[in-house]
Design an enzyme around this catalytic site. Structure first.
Site, PDB file in Angstrom:
ATOM      1  N   ASP A   1       0.850  -1.189   0.000  1.00  0.00           N
ATOM      2  CA  ASP A   1       0.000   0.000   0.000  1.00  0.00           C
ATOM      3  C   ASP A   1       0.887   1.240   0.000  1.00  0.00           C
ATOM      4  O   ASP A   1       1.694   1.432   0.918  1.00  0.00           O
ATOM      5  CB  ASP A   1      -0.865  -0.041   1.280  1.00  0.00           C
ATOM      6  CG  ASP A   1      -2.205   0.616   1.093  1.00  0.00           C
ATOM      7  OD1 ASP A   1      -2.250   1.647   0.408  1.00  0.00           O
ATOM      8  OD2 ASP A   1      -3.202   0.102   1.653  1.00  0.00           O
TER       9      ASP A   1
ATOM     10  N   ASP B   1      -2.981   4.554  -2.587  1.00  0.00           N
ATOM     11  CA  ASP B   1      -4.004   5.195  -1.766  1.00  0.00           C
ATOM     12  C   ASP B   1      -4.467   6.519  -2.392  1.00  0.00           C
ATOM     13  O   ASP B   1      -3.626   7.307  -2.847  1.00  0.00           O
ATOM     14  CB  ASP B   1      -3.362   5.468  -0.389  1.00  0.00           C
ATOM     15  CG  ASP B   1      -4.361   5.889   0.665  1.00  0.00           C
ATOM     16  OD1 ASP B   1      -5.285   5.113   0.938  1.00  0.00           O
ATOM     17  OD2 ASP B   1      -4.213   6.994   1.211  1.00  0.00           O
TER      18      ASP B   1
ATOM     19  N   GLU C   1      -6.694   3.621  -5.768  1.00  0.00           N
ATOM     20  CA  GLU C   1      -7.933   3.917  -5.040  1.00  0.00           C
ATOM     21  C   GLU C   1      -8.425   5.274  -5.521  1.00  0.00           C
ATOM     22  O   GLU C   1      -7.735   6.281  -5.364  1.00  0.00           O
ATOM     23  CB  GLU C   1      -7.681   3.957  -3.532  1.00  0.00           C
ATOM     24  CG  GLU C   1      -8.987   4.118  -2.774  1.00  0.00           C
ATOM     25  CD  GLU C   1      -8.818   4.648  -1.358  1.00  0.00           C
ATOM     26  OE1 GLU C   1      -9.702   4.406  -0.534  1.00  0.00           O
ATOM     27  OE2 GLU C   1      -7.818   5.333  -1.074  1.00  0.00           O
TER      28      GLU C   1
ATOM     29  N   HIS D   1     -11.100  -2.303   4.399  1.00  0.00           N
ATOM     30  CA  HIS D   1     -10.875  -1.801   5.755  1.00  0.00           C
ATOM     31  C   HIS D   1     -11.572  -0.465   6.032  1.00  0.00           C
ATOM     32  O   HIS D   1     -11.460   0.054   7.135  1.00  0.00           O
ATOM     33  CB  HIS D   1      -9.370  -1.645   5.974  1.00  0.00           C
ATOM     34  CG  HIS D   1      -8.795  -0.604   5.061  1.00  0.00           C
ATOM     35  ND1 HIS D   1      -8.700  -0.791   3.699  1.00  0.00           N
ATOM     36  CD2 HIS D   1      -8.339   0.647   5.288  1.00  0.00           C
ATOM     37  CE1 HIS D   1      -8.208   0.295   3.136  1.00  0.00           C
ATOM     38  NE2 HIS D   1      -7.972   1.185   4.082  1.00  0.00           N
ATOM     39  N   ASP D   2     -12.215   0.114   5.029  1.00  0.00           N
ATOM     40  CA  ASP D   2     -12.909   1.392   5.226  1.00  0.00           C
ATOM     41  C   ASP D   2     -14.428   1.236   5.219  1.00  0.00           C
ATOM     42  O   ASP D   2     -15.148   2.234   5.283  1.00  0.00           O
ATOM     43  CB  ASP D   2     -12.542   2.376   4.098  1.00  0.00           C
ATOM     44  CG  ASP D   2     -11.099   2.819   4.156  1.00  0.00           C
ATOM     45  OD1 ASP D   2     -10.549   2.902   5.267  1.00  0.00           O
ATOM     46  OD2 ASP D   2     -10.525   3.092   3.082  1.00  0.00           O
TER      47      ASP D   2
HETATM   48  C1  GLC Z   1      -7.799   5.722   1.984  1.00  0.00           C
HETATM   49  C2  GLC Z   1      -7.585   4.594   2.961  1.00  0.00           C
HETATM   50  C3  GLC Z   1      -8.116   5.016   4.284  1.00  0.00           C
HETATM   51  C4  GLC Z   1      -7.337   6.229   4.742  1.00  0.00           C
HETATM   52  C5  GLC Z   1      -7.373   7.328   3.692  1.00  0.00           C
HETATM   53  C6  GLC Z   1      -6.332   8.359   3.960  1.00  0.00           C
HETATM   54  O1  GLC Z   1      -9.121   5.996   1.768  1.00  0.00           O
HETATM   55  O2  GLC Z   1      -8.168   3.432   2.475  1.00  0.00           O
HETATM   56  O3  GLC Z   1      -8.062   3.996   5.232  1.00  0.00           O
HETATM   57  O4  GLC Z   1      -7.876   6.712   5.933  1.00  0.00           O
HETATM   58  O5  GLC Z   1      -7.105   6.847   2.405  1.00  0.00           O
HETATM   59  O6  GLC Z   1      -5.053   7.850   3.730  1.00  0.00           O
END
Ligand code: GLC
Length: 540
Positions: A96, A191, A243, A317-318
């Protein structure tokens, strides 16, 4: 880019996977210990959430050093061992990369604070701010030390956005990726990568908290091409996933189509907002099936047509667990879990399984706000109270929507703390662990169904490579699609409800072969009656 479309990714939240040191926090050695289990499931690539040194304000997404291991999780030797043992099992890691922002504890930010001009240009500092809101609540700008400046943080105030307009920052980021590539890592998850491109002049915009001013900016594509060329693009089978926050199909085609030389695939989240009232996360409402169906069809058709590639997922995880959001788990836990799995694993794209999904793990039943650790949940709770929601309602919303729902420790067995740790876990274990745990569920329907889906993708090119075409768009209950590859066709029907529903299939499929079903005695007839959450796949 020629990544392997037969591969399935398994997401591990290291903090909650398996603790081997007795500190209540999962670690790299815990992952090594469980490799045989993952092999048995059949997954190929393991995406690990950040395990780098970090003050853990946002559970590791606040990186203080990109090229080291947080001692909480182990050492660099542990990491190297994990890579080499995984290799023996024919599994690879996906790391990640949190390149949009770093922790304010990072030495770059600290040097900037001490007045070092070079490092001040690593961040986005302005005397005049905008009205943008942080994604975790409050204004996205905070005072930069004792100066007249403010620094931008789209997330927590300890996560300072990096200035990608500065070529030195881009070079640093390339070095980060190459550091891990030199350790044998070829796959990366980036990310919130569609937020890296920011304009020179930043403009206020009250619509959607300012999102349009910094999301999917055209320059982002240029930065990704540059990163690709200098790093992972040099590994022919590299698998990368970006993402993409609040993105569009048009941009995702550009990010992921092979001609662009940007990324292999994209995560978008539109399908996980179908239970948001008026687009707002901190609300309580039932999911809108028609919206979900339309989103899947729009994305599936468009990406297939333009050669884009989706990462397919229900959980991460979110997100609260999809079973709690979309399924009547009281009566149809197994049927619902297997239907959800089939609906993405047979579709076009790369499937991602989030730890515990393969045994049907559920959200915990916490009873106090102090049970939650996540910074976003606490901010949201305070925010709801400040808007005069009564405490019970505010808590009910947090309970349904908190990111901690999926972060509870992995349930291995029925011993204390679900076999995750011998100490007090950093986040409470969900109370369902005596019945939902690996030891008990490994021979159950859900786990076996996942094994079967993973194997089918390996065996059949139509699943890994076929095109996508929406079917039965007018159905109020069934999400269906057709895949096609080299003269073969596959029809996938998924009943999204806990009631029987009828559908009339095209004649060409009535003589087809039943490839898969989540019920034992499914039969193919022209007038098909699908039982609660029944999923069937017919191949011709
Ligand atoms: C992404 C991650 C999340 C994090 C955010 C800021 O959305 O998946 O867990 O809080 O980025 O890095």
């Amino acid at each position: 880019m020629t990544f392997d479309k037969k591969k399935v990714v398994y997401q591990i939240y290291p903090k909650s996977f398996k603790d081997t040191t007795g500190n209540g926090i999962g670690d790299l050695n815990g992952i090594i210990e469980k490799l045989p289990y993952l092999k048995e499931l059949g997954v190929d690539v393991l995406w690990l959430n950040p395990f780098y040194p970090s003050p853990q304000r946002d559970n590791g997404y606040d990186v203080a050093d990109y090229k080291a291991i947080n001692p909480l999780f182990g050492t660099m030797e542990d990491f190297d061992r994990l890579v080499s043992i995984a290799k023996k099992y024919h599994m690879e890691l996906m790391l990640d990369m949190v390149l949009n922002h770093c922790s304010t504890d990072h030495e770059w930010f600290q040097k900037a604070l001490q007045g070092d001009k070079k490092y001040q240009d690593y961040f986005i500092l302005r005397k005049e701010t905008t009205d943008w809101q942080s994604k975790f609540g409050g204004l996205a700008w905070s005072k930069f030390g004792n100066t007249d400046y403010y620094y931008l943080h789209l997330f927590d105030k300890t996560q300072a956005d990096l200035n990608w307009r500065n070529p030195e920052v881009r070079l640093e980021m390339q070095k980060v990726v190459n550091f891990w590539r030199e350790k044998g890592i070829k796959h990366f998850r980036f990310d919130v990568i569609n937020l890296i491109g920011k304009d020179q002049v930043l403009k206020s915009n009250p619509v959607l908290d300012g999102k349009m001013e910094y999301t999917d900016k055209p320059i982002t594509h240029k930065y990704l091409k540059e990163l690709n060329l200098a790093t992972f693009g040099q590994d022919s089978d590299s698998m990368t996933v970006g993402e993409m926050s609040s993105t569009t199909i048009e941009n995702c085609i550009k990010y992921s189509s092979p001609n662009s030389n940007e990324l292999a695939m994209v995560f978008n989240f539109h399908h996980l907002k179908v239970d948001y009232e008026n687009g707002q996360k901190w609300t309580l409402t039932k999911f809108d099936f028609k919206e979900l169906q339309k989103l899947y069809h729009d994305w599936g058709n468009a990406m297939s047509h333009a050669d884009g590639w989706n990462a397919l997922f229900w959980n991460n995880h979110d997100q609260p667990r999809a079973l709690n959001r979309f399924i009547n788990i009281k009566d149809f836990h197994e049927e619902g879990a297997t239907m959800l799995a089939a609906s993405i694993h047979l579709s076009r794209g790369t499937p991602y399984i989030y730890m515990g999904e393969e045994i049907g793990m559920l959200d915990p039943n916490f009873d106090d706000i102090s049970d939650y650790v996540d910074v976003e949940s606490h901010n949201a709770f305070e925010n709801l109270l400040s808007k005069e929601y009564n405490k019970d309602l505010a808590f009910k919303i947090i309970k349904a929507k908190s990111r901690d729902n999926s972060r509870t420790p992995m349930q291995w067995d029925e011993s204390e703390n679900a076999g995750f740790t011998t100490a007090t876990p950093w986040l409470k274990v969900a109370e369902t662990y005596p019945t939902i745990n690996v030891e008990r569920c490994k021979n159950n329907k859900i786990f076996k169904f996942y094994q079967q889906l993973i194997k089918l993708r390996k065996d059949l090119d139509i699943i890994s490579h076929g095109s996508y075409k929406s079917k039965f768009e007018n159905s109020d209950t069934v999400y269906a699609f057709e895949r096609e590859y080299q003269g073969q066709k596959l029809l996938v029907l998924n009943n999204f409800f806990d009631k029987e529903t009828n559908i009339e299939i095209d004649s060409e499929f009535t003589d087809g072969k039943l490839l898969l079903s989540n019920y034992e005695d499914s039969k193919i007839t022209k007038q098909l009656s699908l039982r609660p959450y029944e999923s069937i796949a017919i191949i011709i």
